[in-house]
Scaffold this active site. Structure first.
Site: not given
Lengths: 370, 370
Positions: A93-94, A266, A304, A306, A309, A335
């Site tokens: 980002d700036s 984002d 899930c 992941c 999990c 997660h």
């Protein structure tokens, strides 16, 4: 053009679309959610873990890296990719949003922004030119124009002044930016005012950036107001350029954003709430640090896939968080990041399969945020 | 006998020896260093990362798990292995060392120890019987007898009283312990007094435990004093049983301990100093948070094969630690744990190859602790 963007499919029933974003560090599919690595690390995670969660493009923050460890040091290390060991694409980002968030610690003129460091109180100056210099030194694939962010609510006159300054600054950024392997995106401002937003979109489109950020949303306004801005703003943006809704990452907002034609997102939300012991499930949020989960031996979200999990129980994760063990917030972060990235995968599949609107409605019927 | 211990080689020039320790959760080679997972997690690490560093047998703390989350909860989860997802062997300490470290917060009688929780100040009572009950509920492969630990320095009379109580408590532990898939180790006490140590060793040997801890060392005494105790104590311990030097894990002490016939070690030192930004290198300690490493783009230890050293620079790790990023202490922890576990691998190879004493001398010539 260093960034190539190809739209591979447009949804028939919404503005949702599938695309491919080509960068010097690889091609990613859109719509995409970008994990945030503020200080050159997605908090608590290794690059490999971000990748395992499905992360492909990581965001990092110019303001933070400028102050610590300093952009010259990062350049000396061979650039941000090498420094943090992320070989996929990076977006910086700036610094604009961060310095404007400092409130009384900063002073704005047409020249730029004078502010004090949140770390040691030292005085610094950031301008469109300086932001470009820092971002060129960091070496991300996508860099953002330095814009003036306004608070919410904000009156029409102030919003207009900031929007027009943002356009002038965007021109200065374009002029200063000369790194051939980076794409510079403009940022549309204008608060919640339709004519200002449309003017901003038109002025930036005239500068022909390879992509456009939508700034100044998700800053405290009600969600329907954000959706309304997207309703009229997105059709006024160049069709063939990526559209990036900055700072948005709640599952419902991701679905609504994609529905309205957004390609990139984002947000620190998924990883930030994880560190407070709150996780996403298919039904909504679950505060795993609460006493009711002390003897709950089920995974955070039984649906899930992941690492967390597949291996650990709510009871164990709650124990770790109560005991201030780092592994606790690592597991919730993994997660939540996987949860959001899997949602994006499912969204892309739904667009590809022609059932996105149905998928979105079905998802939101079950997913309840309080 | 639930624990099988086989000596596979004895060194000709020292008391060092190679062995195999069979447990219900697998066989490990000795001499071994056991990473410490105080609160059912090796701080900052996943089980997979501990394994990747070469960890095979993990220690966890009875005192901490009794207070939080509680041993009944761990039993309900299916035991400690399942709760923390460690499928290798686990050893739990007795809680003795922790409660005695509480100082004014505890009161000792022959019955047991009354103490206040460091978490919420609540009053608790720990005895040989209670320690066995907790450790049986936790379900480790090796459990330790509840002993009375003394401070250093400590006069002869007090050391004698504590040592004799430790023997009586060891008998009570044996009597109460009745879990067939756990091995109960006795703990030798006696301070820095030769006759007390030898008496303790003899009394515990008479109780025929499947292994023996050496307690009350590395409690503040000079290292040569600890080595001297080992010089006369180890030969008085049963030859065919594993010898476990508790709370010792500095590289130099590991080498000197193995040299004197120790088979097992544990210590929080490698992981604790890692979290303060100090790492081991082949030359000694390196404080990576120091300013001199800000632009040092070399790995922590150029000779190391760990994940951290294969991927990240001192400059990056320093940045993470200065910025309070969790990944920083994760990376230093991985490095230090791998460093110590690799040392143990090298020690075993050296014993197998018949060059252990040479290896030790060479190592210590280069490794300097200030």
């Amino acid at each position: 053009m260093v960034i190539g963007f190809t739209i591979t499919k447009e949804d028939g029933q919404s503005r949702a679309r599938l695309g491919l974003l080509n960068t010097p560090h690889g091609t990613v599919q859109t719509p995409i959610f970008m994990p945030v690595g503020t200080q050159a690390t997605v908090k608590t995670m290794t690059p490999g873990e971000v990748r395992d969660c499905g992360g492909e493009l990581v965001l990092s923050n110019t303001y933070h890296l400028y102050l610590r460890p300093g952009h010259e040091l990062v350049a000396e290390a061979g650039g941000l990719h090498k420094f943090m060991r992320w070989d996929g694409p990076i977006l910086t980002d700036s610094g604009g949003f961060q310095v404007f968030s400092l409130g009384p610690l900063r002073k704005i003129t047409d020249q730029g922004v004078t502010f004090r460091s949140h770390i040691d109180g030292s005085e610094h100056f950031l301008s469109p030119e300086k932001s470009m210099e820092i971002q060129m030194a960091l070496g991300a694939d996508v860099v953002m124009a330095f814009d003036e962010c306004i608070p919410y609510p904000c009156n029409y006159e102030q919003a207009g002044v900031a929007m027009e300054r943002t356009t002038r600054w965007a021109e200065r950024c374009r002029k200063r930016h000369d790194r051939g392997d980076q794409a510079l995106f403009g940022i549309i401002q204008g608060g919640m005012y339709r004519d200002l937003r449309l003017q901003s979109a038109a002025e930036l489109a005239a500068l022909d950036f390879p992509g456009y950020g939508i700034g100044g949303l998700s800053v405290g306004e009600p969600k329907p107001m954000m959706y309304e801005v997207l309703n009229y703003l997105v059709p006024a943006m160049p069709r063939n350029k990526p559209r990036y809704l900055m700072g948005v990452g709640s599952p419902d907002c991701l679905l609504e954003g994609v529905y309205r034609g957004v390609d990139m997102f984002d947000c620190v939300l998924p990883t930030r709430i994880a560190r407070n012991g709150t996780v996403f499930t298919r039904e909504g949020k679950l505060v795993v640090r609460n006493a009711e989960y002390a003897r709950d031996f089920r995974p955070l979200d039984p649906e899930c896939d992941c690492y967390t999990c597949r291996n650990f129980s709510r009871a164990y994760i709650r124990h770790l968080i109560k005991a201030n063990e780092v592994l606790g917030i690592r597991l919730t972060t993994i997660h939540n990041l996987r949860f959001v990235l899997r949602l994006m995968e499912n969204i892309r599949e739904a667009i590809a399969g022609g059932y996105f609107v149905e998928y979105k409605d079905d998802y939101l019927r079950r997913f309840k945020l309080d």
